[in-house]
Design a protein around this motif. Structure first.
Motif, PDB file in Angstrom:
ATOM      1  N   MET A   1       0.835  -1.190   0.000  1.00 49.02           N
ATOM      2  CA  MET A   1       0.000   0.000   0.000  1.00 49.02           C
ATOM      3  C   MET A   1       0.877   1.250   0.000  1.00 49.02           C
ATOM      4  SD  MET A   1      -3.332  -0.589   2.410  1.00 49.02           S
ATOM      5  CE  MET A   1      -2.479  -0.972   3.913  1.00 49.02           C
ATOM      6  N   THR A   2       0.479   2.205  -0.791  1.00 47.62           N
ATOM      7  CA  THR A   2       1.177   3.474  -0.863  1.00 47.62           C
ATOM      8  C   THR A   2       0.317   4.556  -0.222  1.00 47.62           C
ATOM      9  OG1 THR A   2       2.211   2.797  -2.940  1.00 47.62           O
ATOM     10  CG2 THR A   2       2.228   5.139  -2.419  1.00 47.62           C
ATOM     11  N   PRO A   3       0.837   5.221   0.803  1.00 50.43           N
ATOM     12  CA  PRO A   3       0.067   6.306   1.435  1.00 50.43           C
ATOM     13  C   PRO A   3      -0.195   7.436   0.440  1.00 50.43           C
ATOM     14  CG  PRO A   3       1.998   5.727   2.753  1.00 50.43           C
ATOM     15  CD  PRO A   3       2.129   5.014   1.449  1.00 50.43           C
ATOM     16  N   VAL A   4      -1.303   8.137   0.655  1.00 60.18           N
ATOM     17  CA  VAL A   4      -1.648   9.299  -0.166  1.00 60.18           C
ATOM     18  C   VAL A   4      -1.951  10.469   0.760  1.00 60.18           C
ATOM     19  CG1 VAL A   4      -2.466   8.003  -2.166  1.00 60.18           C
ATOM     20  CG2 VAL A   4      -4.074   8.584  -0.361  1.00 60.18           C
ATOM     21  N   THR A   5      -1.578  11.658   0.304  1.00 57.98           N
ATOM     22  CA  THR A   5      -1.811  12.884   1.072  1.00 57.98           C
ATOM     23  C   THR A   5      -2.514  13.891   0.183  1.00 57.98           C
ATOM     24  OG1 THR A   5       0.162  12.494   2.415  1.00 57.98           O
ATOM     25  CG2 THR A   5      -0.707  14.733   2.388  1.00 57.98           C
ATOM     26  N   PHE A   6      -3.483  14.583   0.770  1.00 58.33           N
ATOM     27  CA  PHE A   6      -4.245  15.596   0.052  1.00 58.33           C
ATOM     28  C   PHE A   6      -4.266  16.886   0.848  1.00 58.33           C
ATOM     29  CE2 PHE A   6      -5.985  11.525  -1.162  1.00 58.33           C
ATOM     30  CZ  PHE A   6      -6.075  11.624  -2.540  1.00 58.33           C
ATOM     31  N   VAL A   7      -4.345  17.983   0.117  1.00 55.90           N
ATOM     32  CA  VAL A   7      -4.638  19.278   0.711  1.00 55.90           C
ATOM     33  C   VAL A   7      -5.993  19.696   0.168  1.00 55.90           C
ATOM     34  CG1 VAL A   7      -4.017  21.723   0.810  1.00 55.90           C
ATOM     35  CG2 VAL A   7      -2.245  19.971   0.996  1.00 55.90           C
ATOM     36  N   LEU A  87      -9.249  20.158  -4.192  1.00 58.03           N
ATOM     37  CA  LEU A  87      -8.578  19.009  -3.600  1.00 58.03           C
ATOM     38  C   LEU A  87      -7.323  18.727  -4.406  1.00 58.03           C
ATOM     39  CD1 LEU A  87      -8.781  16.755  -1.435  1.00 58.03           C
ATOM     40  CD2 LEU A  87      -9.875  15.349  -3.199  1.00 58.03           C
ATOM     41  N   LEU A  88      -6.186  18.755  -3.745  1.00 54.30           N
ATOM     42  CA  LEU A  88      -4.899  18.575  -4.412  1.00 54.30           C
ATOM     43  C   LEU A  88      -4.169  17.378  -3.836  1.00 54.30           C
ATOM     44  CD1 LEU A  88      -3.853  22.307  -4.109  1.00 54.30           C
ATOM     45  CD2 LEU A  88      -4.771  21.203  -6.150  1.00 54.30           C
ATOM     46  N   ARG A  89      -3.744  16.468  -4.697  1.00 54.01           N
ATOM     47  CA  ARG A  89      -2.912  15.352  -4.248  1.00 54.01           C
ATOM     48  C   ARG A  89      -1.490  15.885  -4.105  1.00 54.01           C
ATOM     49  NH1 ARG A  89      -3.002   9.542  -4.802  1.00 54.01           N
ATOM     50  NH2 ARG A  89      -5.042   9.790  -5.751  1.00 54.01           N
ATOM     51  N   MET A  90      -0.882  15.597  -2.971  1.00 53.10           N
ATOM     52  CA  MET A  90       0.443  16.131  -2.686  1.00 53.10           C
ATOM     53  C   MET A  90       1.406  14.986  -2.373  1.00 53.10           C
ATOM     54  SD  MET A  90      -0.308  19.291  -3.050  1.00 53.10           S
ATOM     55  CE  MET A  90       0.974  20.311  -2.368  1.00 53.10           C
ATOM     56  N   ALA A  91       2.703  15.293  -2.470  1.00 48.82           N
ATOM     57  CA  ALA A  91       3.749  14.330  -2.111  1.00 48.82           C
ATOM     58  C   ALA A  91       4.599  14.931  -1.006  1.00 48.82           C
ATOM     59  CB  ALA A  91       4.606  14.019  -3.329  1.00 48.82           C
TER      60      ALA A  91
END
Length: 100
Positions: A1-7, A87-91
């Motif tokens: 599983m790869t974590p995901v982060t959003f703003v 909603l923005l996917r961030m790294a």
């Protein structure tokens, strides 16, 4: 599983702040059930701009949260708020700072 982060950036009309907060009060407590974490929640003084940094253990967890019937049942409050959402996917780049 790869974590995901959003703003999530929400711009809320002044007359709708109460409806937006009611939606958030219903939706945010569901995050842990979907391996989600509200890492940071920021708000300007009059409550018309709110920013969340949210992470999930996986994309699947995020999608399951988005599709949860309890969260979706509160969509009327979100609509009533007329909030403009981005909603923005961030790294996370903290691990590469200084590695140049």
């Amino acid at each position: 599983m790869t974590p995901v982060t959003f703003v999530l950036m929400a711009r809320i009309p002044p007359e709708s702040v109460e409806a937006f907060r009611a939606y958030e009060d219903a939706a945010l407590p569901l995050l842990p059930e979907f391996n989600g974490c509200l890492e940071r929640r920021l708000r300007n003084p009059d409550g018309t701009i709110e920013m969340h940094i949210v992470s999930f253990a996986s994309e699947t967890d995020f999608q399951n949260y988005r599709n949860d019937p309890r969260r979706m049942s509160q969509a009327g409050l979100l609509e009533k708020s007329s909030a403009k959402m981005e909603l923005l996917r961030m790294a996370d780049v903290s691990s590469i700072i200084g590695s140049d």
